[in-house]
Design an enzyme around this catalytic site. Structure first.
Site, PDB file in Angstrom:
ATOM      1  N   SER A  24     -40.247  55.366 -24.720  1.00 17.94           N
ATOM      2  CA  SER A  24     -40.886  55.604 -26.018  1.00 17.94           C
ATOM      3  C   SER A  24     -39.872  56.183 -26.995  1.00 17.94           C
ATOM      4  O   SER A  24     -39.218  57.183 -26.707  1.00 17.94           O
ATOM      5  CB  SER A  24     -42.033  56.610 -25.869  1.00 17.94           C
ATOM      6  OG  SER A  24     -42.960  56.162 -24.921  1.00 17.94           O
ATOM      7  N   HIS A  55     -44.117  49.689 -25.764  1.00 18.05           N
ATOM      8  CA  HIS A  55     -43.306  49.187 -24.648  1.00 18.05           C
ATOM      9  C   HIS A  55     -43.487  47.672 -24.574  1.00 18.05           C
ATOM     10  O   HIS A  55     -44.533  47.190 -24.154  1.00 18.05           O
ATOM     11  CB  HIS A  55     -43.746  49.799 -23.318  1.00 18.05           C
ATOM     12  CG  HIS A  55     -43.554  51.284 -23.225  1.00 18.05           C
ATOM     13  ND1 HIS A  55     -44.398  52.179 -23.799  1.00 18.05           N
ATOM     14  CD2 HIS A  55     -42.590  52.021 -22.617  1.00 18.05           C
ATOM     15  CE1 HIS A  55     -43.980  53.407 -23.545  1.00 18.05           C
ATOM     16  NE2 HIS A  55     -42.883  53.343 -22.827  1.00 18.05           N
ATOM     17  N   HIS A  77     -45.339  52.386 -15.836  1.00 20.76           N
ATOM     18  CA  HIS A  77     -45.399  53.756 -15.339  1.00 20.76           C
ATOM     19  C   HIS A  77     -46.283  53.830 -14.095  1.00 20.76           C
ATOM     20  O   HIS A  77     -47.208  53.041 -13.932  1.00 20.76           O
ATOM     21  CB  HIS A  77     -45.995  54.683 -16.404  1.00 20.76           C
ATOM     22  CG  HIS A  77     -45.188  54.746 -17.669  1.00 20.76           C
ATOM     23  ND1 HIS A  77     -45.259  53.769 -18.630  1.00 20.76           N
ATOM     24  CD2 HIS A  77     -44.310  55.669 -18.119  1.00 20.76           C
ATOM     25  CE1 HIS A  77     -44.438  54.092 -19.622  1.00 20.76           C
ATOM     26  NE2 HIS A  77     -43.852  55.233 -19.345  1.00 20.76           N
ATOM     27  N   TYR A  79     -48.533  55.877 -13.645  1.00 19.72           N
ATOM     28  CA  TYR A  79     -49.921  56.163 -14.028  1.00 19.72           C
ATOM     29  C   TYR A  79     -50.694  54.921 -14.434  1.00 19.72           C
ATOM     30  O   TYR A  79     -51.905  54.977 -14.630  1.00 19.72           O
ATOM     31  CB  TYR A  79     -49.990  57.228 -15.137  1.00 19.72           C
ATOM     32  CG  TYR A  79     -49.324  56.856 -16.452  1.00 19.72           C
ATOM     33  CD1 TYR A  79     -49.854  55.876 -17.286  1.00 19.72           C
ATOM     34  CD2 TYR A  79     -48.178  57.503 -16.862  1.00 19.72           C
ATOM     35  CE1 TYR A  79     -49.247  55.540 -18.477  1.00 19.72           C
ATOM     36  CE2 TYR A  79     -47.556  57.189 -18.058  1.00 19.72           C
ATOM     37  CZ  TYR A  79     -48.101  56.200 -18.861  1.00 19.72           C
ATOM     38  OH  TYR A  79     -47.482  55.866 -20.036  1.00 19.72           O
ATOM     39  N   GLU A  80     -50.024  53.768 -14.556  1.00 23.10           N
ATOM     40  CA  GLU A  80     -50.731  52.555 -14.974  1.00 23.10           C
ATOM     41  C   GLU A  80     -51.472  51.890 -13.832  1.00 23.10           C
ATOM     42  O   GLU A  80     -52.289  51.011 -14.064  1.00 23.10           O
ATOM     43  CB  GLU A  80     -49.753  51.566 -15.625  1.00 23.10           C
ATOM     44  CG  GLU A  80     -49.279  52.047 -16.981  1.00 23.10           C
ATOM     45  CD  GLU A  80     -48.224  51.149 -17.588  1.00 23.10           C
ATOM     46  OE1 GLU A  80     -48.578  50.054 -18.038  1.00 23.10           O
ATOM     47  OE2 GLU A  80     -47.046  51.543 -17.594  1.00 23.10           O
ATOM     48  N   ALA A 107     -39.383  59.768 -23.506  1.00 20.54           N
ATOM     49  CA  ALA A 107     -39.901  60.817 -24.383  1.00 20.54           C
ATOM     50  C   ALA A 107     -40.387  61.936 -23.472  1.00 20.54           C
ATOM     51  O   ALA A 107     -40.906  61.672 -22.389  1.00 20.54           O
ATOM     52  CB  ALA A 107     -41.044  60.281 -25.228  1.00 20.54           C
ATOM     53  N   MET A 202     -43.488  61.707 -17.846  1.00 15.80           N
ATOM     54  CA  MET A 202     -44.281  60.897 -16.906  1.00 15.80           C
ATOM     55  C   MET A 202     -43.511  59.680 -16.385  1.00 15.80           C
ATOM     56  O   MET A 202     -44.128  58.694 -15.987  1.00 15.80           O
ATOM     57  CB  MET A 202     -45.563  60.433 -17.601  1.00 15.80           C
ATOM     58  CG  MET A 202     -46.387  61.554 -18.205  1.00 15.80           C
ATOM     59  SD  MET A 202     -47.778  60.897 -19.146  1.00 15.80           S
ATOM     60  CE  MET A 202     -48.323  62.390 -20.028  1.00 15.80           C
ATOM     61  N   SER A 203     -42.184  59.751 -16.390  1.00 15.83           N
ATOM     62  CA  SER A 203     -41.416  58.551 -16.013  1.00 15.83           C
ATOM     63  C   SER A 203     -40.077  58.938 -15.406  1.00 15.83           C
ATOM     64  O   SER A 203     -39.873  60.074 -14.976  1.00 15.83           O
ATOM     65  CB  SER A 203     -41.190  57.685 -17.257  1.00 15.83           C
ATOM     66  OG  SER A 203     -40.304  58.325 -18.151  1.00 15.83           O
ATOM     67  N   ASN A 226     -42.324  66.874 -28.468  1.00 13.19           N
ATOM     68  CA  ASN A 226     -43.237  68.019 -28.662  1.00 13.19           C
ATOM     69  C   ASN A 226     -42.796  69.164 -27.768  1.00 13.19           C
ATOM     70  O   ASN A 226     -42.047  68.965 -26.811  1.00 13.19           O
ATOM     71  CB  ASN A 226     -44.679  67.605 -28.292  1.00 13.19           C
ATOM     72  CG  ASN A 226     -44.757  67.062 -26.876  1.00 13.19           C
ATOM     73  OD1 ASN A 226     -44.502  65.873 -26.627  1.00 13.19           O
ATOM     74  ND2 ASN A 226     -45.085  67.932 -25.929  1.00 13.19           N
ATOM     75  N   HIS A 238     -50.700  60.401 -27.636  1.00 12.34           N
ATOM     76  CA  HIS A 238     -49.678  59.351 -27.565  1.00 12.34           C
ATOM     77  C   HIS A 238     -49.215  58.979 -28.971  1.00 12.34           C
ATOM     78  O   HIS A 238     -48.030  58.711 -29.199  1.00 12.34           O
ATOM     79  CB  HIS A 238     -50.234  58.125 -26.827  1.00 12.34           C
ATOM     80  CG  HIS A 238     -49.182  57.107 -26.486  1.00 12.34           C
ATOM     81  ND1 HIS A 238     -48.027  57.412 -25.784  1.00 12.34           N
ATOM     82  CD2 HIS A 238     -49.093  55.777 -26.766  1.00 12.34           C
ATOM     83  CE1 HIS A 238     -47.293  56.316 -25.637  1.00 12.34           C
ATOM     84  NE2 HIS A 238     -47.919  55.316 -26.228  1.00 12.34           N
TER      85      HIS A 238
HETATM   86  N1  HPA Z   1     -45.816  66.041 -21.221  1.00 10.90           N
HETATM   87  C1  HPA Z   1     -45.635  64.950 -20.446  1.00 10.90           C
HETATM   88  N2  HPA Z   1     -45.089  63.828 -20.912  1.00 10.90           N
HETATM   89  C2  HPA Z   1     -44.690  63.794 -22.189  1.00 10.90           C
HETATM   90  C3  HPA Z   1     -44.850  64.897 -23.044  1.00 10.90           C
HETATM   91  C4  HPA Z   1     -45.444  66.086 -22.523  1.00 10.90           C
HETATM   92  O1  HPA Z   1     -45.613  67.101 -23.224  1.00 10.90           O
HETATM   93  N3  HPA Z   1     -44.363  64.527 -24.260  1.00 10.90           N
HETATM   94  C5  HPA Z   1     -43.918  63.249 -24.132  1.00 10.90           C
HETATM   95  N4  HPA Z   1     -44.113  62.806 -22.884  1.00 10.90           N
END
Ligand code: HPA
Length: 265
Positions: A24, A55, A77, A79-80, A107, A202-203, A226, A238
């Site tokens: 991302s 993506h 991912h 999680y998918e 990201a 998450m990756s 963030n 997202h």
């Molecule tokens: N947590 C998990 N995955 C993320 C985050 C987060 O704060 N920001 C971007 N991907």
């Protein structure tokens, strides 16, 4: 299946030795590729189906500077669908086709007050908090993989130097892999801080394991979108991730170009 895809890659006549997995916010690197050849993942046996906004799901072959590269535009991912080895076919095929280095991007949320949204971090190490492995089911001694230098120390030195020369601030730290897709709770963020992580996402970790298993050297970079949940007032989503990532894309792309230019031929 990875052999079939590797043969298809070789048949293109391209000889990428660096693969870049674009997460991302990092997708605009694709616009910097010279003489691009686009291969949808769907046309390559063993490559994943992707379905996340931002993506694309295609392999892009071409040149960046003096290097022949393969850009993985989109990852599947865990999680998918729960498959932590979703990128195995793609990574094994690229390795079989001659790729030697995987540069990963993602990201992430920051757990460190000195690493702010919009800034970049190189992974020095990771925490596999999902405690699942893409090597489950593998046979032979190679599955007992040594991850001491998961993120290649020599390449990291070169990347650090390249960022400094380009005038780009590059933090370095530990990335904690969580399954998602929900963001963390404030208590989880405090736990991750105490565990010694600077970034959460998450990756990336399963792909690093797969790439090291395939004999590739790995570099990985996070773009902070963030502060971790509870460390900033703003709610996480997202859309927020993509918005911040989009705003920081020029710096992220400049970093990658500088890093790729500094990699060995
Ligand atoms: N947590 C998990 N995955 C993320 C985050 C987060 O704060 N920001 C971007 N991907």
């Amino acid at each position: 299946m990875s052999n079939e895809a590797a043969q298809m890659l070789r048949a293109t006549g391209r000889r990428p030795h660096i693969a870049v997995l674009l997460g991302s916010g990092w997708a605009p690197l694709a616009q910097r590729v010279v003489d691009p050849l686009r291969l949808p993942y769907a046309s390559l046996p063993g490559f994943p189906q992707t379905g996340i906004a931002g993506h694309a799901g295609e392999l892009l072959l071409g040149r960046i500077g003096a290097h022949e590269v393969a850009l993985l535009c989109g990852r599947r991912h865990a999680y998918e669908g729960g498959d932590v080895a979703a990128m195995k076919g793609a990574i094994d095929a690229l390795a079989a086709a001659g790729v030697q280095t995987l540069v990963q991007t993602n990201a992430a949320g920051s757990l460190d007050e000195t690493m702010r949204p919009g800034e970049l971090m190189m992974l020095a190490d990771h925490l596999n908090l999902v405690q699942h492995s893409p090597l489950v089911g593998e046979r032979g001694a190679a599955r007992f993989l040594d991850l001491r230098d998961a993120y290649d120390p020599a390449l990291r030195t070169q990347a650090r130097e390249a960022a400094r020369r380009a005038g780009i601030t590059l933090h370095e730290g530990v990335y904690a892999w969580v399954l998602g897709p929900q963001f963390e709770t404030p208590a989880e963020i405090r736990m991750l801080q105490r565990l010694g992580a600077q970034a959460v996402g998450m990756s990336t970790v399963p792909e690093t394991i797969l790439a090291r298993h395939a004999g590739l050297r790995v570099l990985a970079f996070s773009l902070f979108t963030n502060m971790g949940c509870g460390l900033q007032a703003e709610a996480l989503s997202h859309a927020h991730t993509l918005a911040v990532a989009g705003g920081s894309a020029p710096r992220a792309v400049a970093l990658l170009e500088a890093v790729i230019a500094a990699l060995p031929a």
